[in-house]
Design a protein around this motif. Structure first.
Motif, mmCIF file in Angstrom:
data_model
loop_
_atom_site.group_PDB
_atom_site.id
_atom_site.type_symbol
_atom_site.label_atom_id
_atom_site.label_comp_id
_atom_site.label_asym_id
_atom_site.label_seq_id
_atom_site.Cartn_x
_atom_site.Cartn_y
_atom_site.Cartn_z
ATOM 1 N N VAL A 1 0.841 -1.205 0.000
ATOM 2 C CA VAL A 1 0.000 0.000 0.000
ATOM 3 C C VAL A 1 0.881 1.262 0.000
ATOM 4 O O VAL A 1 0.906 2.017 -0.980
ATOM 5 C CB VAL A 1 -0.955 0.025 1.224
ATOM 6 C CG1 VAL A 1 -1.835 1.273 1.180
ATOM 7 C CG2 VAL A 1 -1.819 -1.236 1.261
ATOM 8 N N GLU B 1 1.837 3.480 -3.420
ATOM 9 C CA GLU B 1 1.125 4.768 -3.474
ATOM 10 C C GLU B 1 2.123 5.936 -3.578
ATOM 11 O O GLU B 1 1.876 6.904 -4.298
ATOM 12 C CB GLU B 1 0.234 4.929 -2.240
ATOM 13 C CG GLU B 1 -0.979 4.010 -2.290
ATOM 14 C CD GLU B 1 -1.967 4.205 -1.135
ATOM 15 O OE1 GLU B 1 -2.953 3.468 -1.086
ATOM 16 O OE2 GLU B 1 -1.746 5.115 -0.293
ATOM 17 N N LYS C 1 -4.275 -4.835 -1.493
ATOM 18 C CA LYS C 1 -4.321 -4.505 -2.922
ATOM 19 C C LYS C 1 -5.581 -3.678 -3.233
ATOM 20 O O LYS C 1 -5.527 -2.731 -4.022
ATOM 21 C CB LYS C 1 -4.309 -5.792 -3.761
ATOM 22 C CG LYS C 1 -2.968 -6.515 -3.756
ATOM 23 C CD LYS C 1 -1.929 -5.778 -4.582
ATOM 24 C CE LYS C 1 -0.754 -6.674 -4.912
ATOM 25 N NZ LYS C 1 0.277 -5.996 -5.729
ATOM 26 N N THR D 1 -4.977 -0.066 -2.283
ATOM 27 C CA THR D 1 -4.136 0.660 -3.253
ATOM 28 C C THR D 1 -4.897 0.920 -4.549
ATOM 29 O O THR D 1 -4.813 2.021 -5.115
ATOM 30 C CB THR D 1 -2.848 -0.138 -3.530
ATOM 31 O OG1 THR D 1 -2.236 -0.410 -2.284
ATOM 32 C CG2 THR D 1 -1.882 0.646 -4.407
#
Ligand SMILES: NC(=O)c1ccc[n+]([C@@H]2O[C@H](COP(=O)([O-])OP(=O)(O)OC[C@H]3O[C@@H](n4cnc5c(N)ncnc54)[C@H](OP(=O)(O)O)[C@@H]3O)[C@@H](O)[C@H]2O)c1
Length: 280
Positions: free
Chosen positions: A86, A90, A135, A138
């Motif tokens: 994450v 990001e 997932k 994200t």
């Protein structure tokens, strides 16, 4: 175009690199623990180094196959999973978007619970383990904040590589040692050859496709059937493959059972022969 692949030393990243180079694209890949000649070492959680790399390379496209894809380890170490699945992607995506690069993130079929697959892009996500939930987090961040982001969901990736990360190689190694291989009969999925994944992913970027895209192999089968196919293709007896159930493995993380993906976009459906040379 100029490309940066964060995680080009991995299964997916390695094939992406080959695909882009074969098309005459300019590519700089990165690695972390597996050094590969020509790749630059990068920890994607290190903001200063990510920023320096992007400033130097000025990419049009930033690919992020880098992840912590060990599903059971993610379950045992959720903070580490969050940092790698994450926080770090990001960060890379945000910095890439600030430079107006297209972001391509690799997600997973494990965003679904596996109660009634195969799933298309329009189906509701409902991950049943830490890895899948991270997932999903994200994906949502990218959809909300990164213009033109492309999120590719593959499933059960395999290749021809002689690399312990590759399922086909691991099976063949076991069989060559005279061992039997236990494989589950209750998990269905759509195994994805890295070669075809690289080709279709490239096409989606060339088309500037945005949003979520399922990129998977054309067949849906159980892990047991897949393993028998591999055994047979490499000249071993199917009797060397022992049927088992998922429960018998006592894994840390739950697995989707009736899983697998399909795409609602016919132009990105993978075809044997055209997009990849079949191994089995
Ligand atoms: N494998 C599958 O069956 C499958 C199925 C569905 C979705 N996916 C998704 O597809 C993507 C690629 O999977 P894969 O099988 O190619 O994984 P992989 O072979 O394990 O490769 C992971 C890559 O990430 C790099 N990496 C790990 N931590 C990093 C960090 N902190 N900073 C920078 N790079 C880092 C690794 O570098 P080093 O190796 O050099 O350390 C490697 O290049 C992942 O997002 C995964 O979740 C995989």
């Amino acid at each position: 175009m100029k490309h940066v692949i964060v995680g080009a030393s991995g299964q997916v990243g390695g094939y992406l690199l080959q695909e882009l180079v074969s098309r005459g694209e300019q590519v700089q890949g990165t690695c972390l623990t597996h050094s590969v000649p020509g790749l630059r070492p990068l920890d994607m959680g290190d903001a200063d180094r990510v920023s320096a790399l992007l400033a130097e390379e000025q990419p049009d496209v930033v690919w992020i196959p880098a992840a912590m894809p060990d599903v059971d380890r993610c379950e045992r170490e959720p903070e580490l999973s969050w940092r790698l699945n994450v926080e770090a992607p990001e960060l890379v995506a945000t910095m890439a978007a600030e430079r107006h690069a297209k972001v391509v993130f690799f997600s997973t079929d494990y965003v679904f619970d596996g109660t009634n697959g195969p799933y298309s892009e329009a189906d509701r996500v409902n991950a049943v383990q830490v890895y899948g939930r991270h997932k999903v987090e994200t994906e949502q961040f990218l959809l909300d904040t990164i213009p033109r982001a492309l999120i590719i969901r593959p499933a059960w990736i395999y290749s021809r590589d002689e690399n312990p990360r590759n399922f086909v190689y691991r099976v063949v190694q076991q069989l060559q040692s005279g061992n039997t291989v236990k494989a589950v009969t209750d998990q269905w999925n759509t195994p994805t050859p890295s070669e075809g994944l690289g080709k279709i992913a490239w096409q989606a970027v060339a088309d500037d496709f945005e949003g979520i895209l399922h990129v998977v192999g054309p067949e849906r089968l159980t892990r047991y059937d897949l393993t028998v196919r591999i055994a047979t293709a490499f000249g071993f007896s199917p009797a060397q493959v022992d049927p088992a159930t998922t429960d018998s493995f006592h894994l840390d993380a739950a697995r989707p059972l009736k899983g697998g993906l399909v795409t609602a976009c016919p132009e990105y459906r993978m075809e044997a022969g055209r997009d990849f040379a079949p191994i089995f």
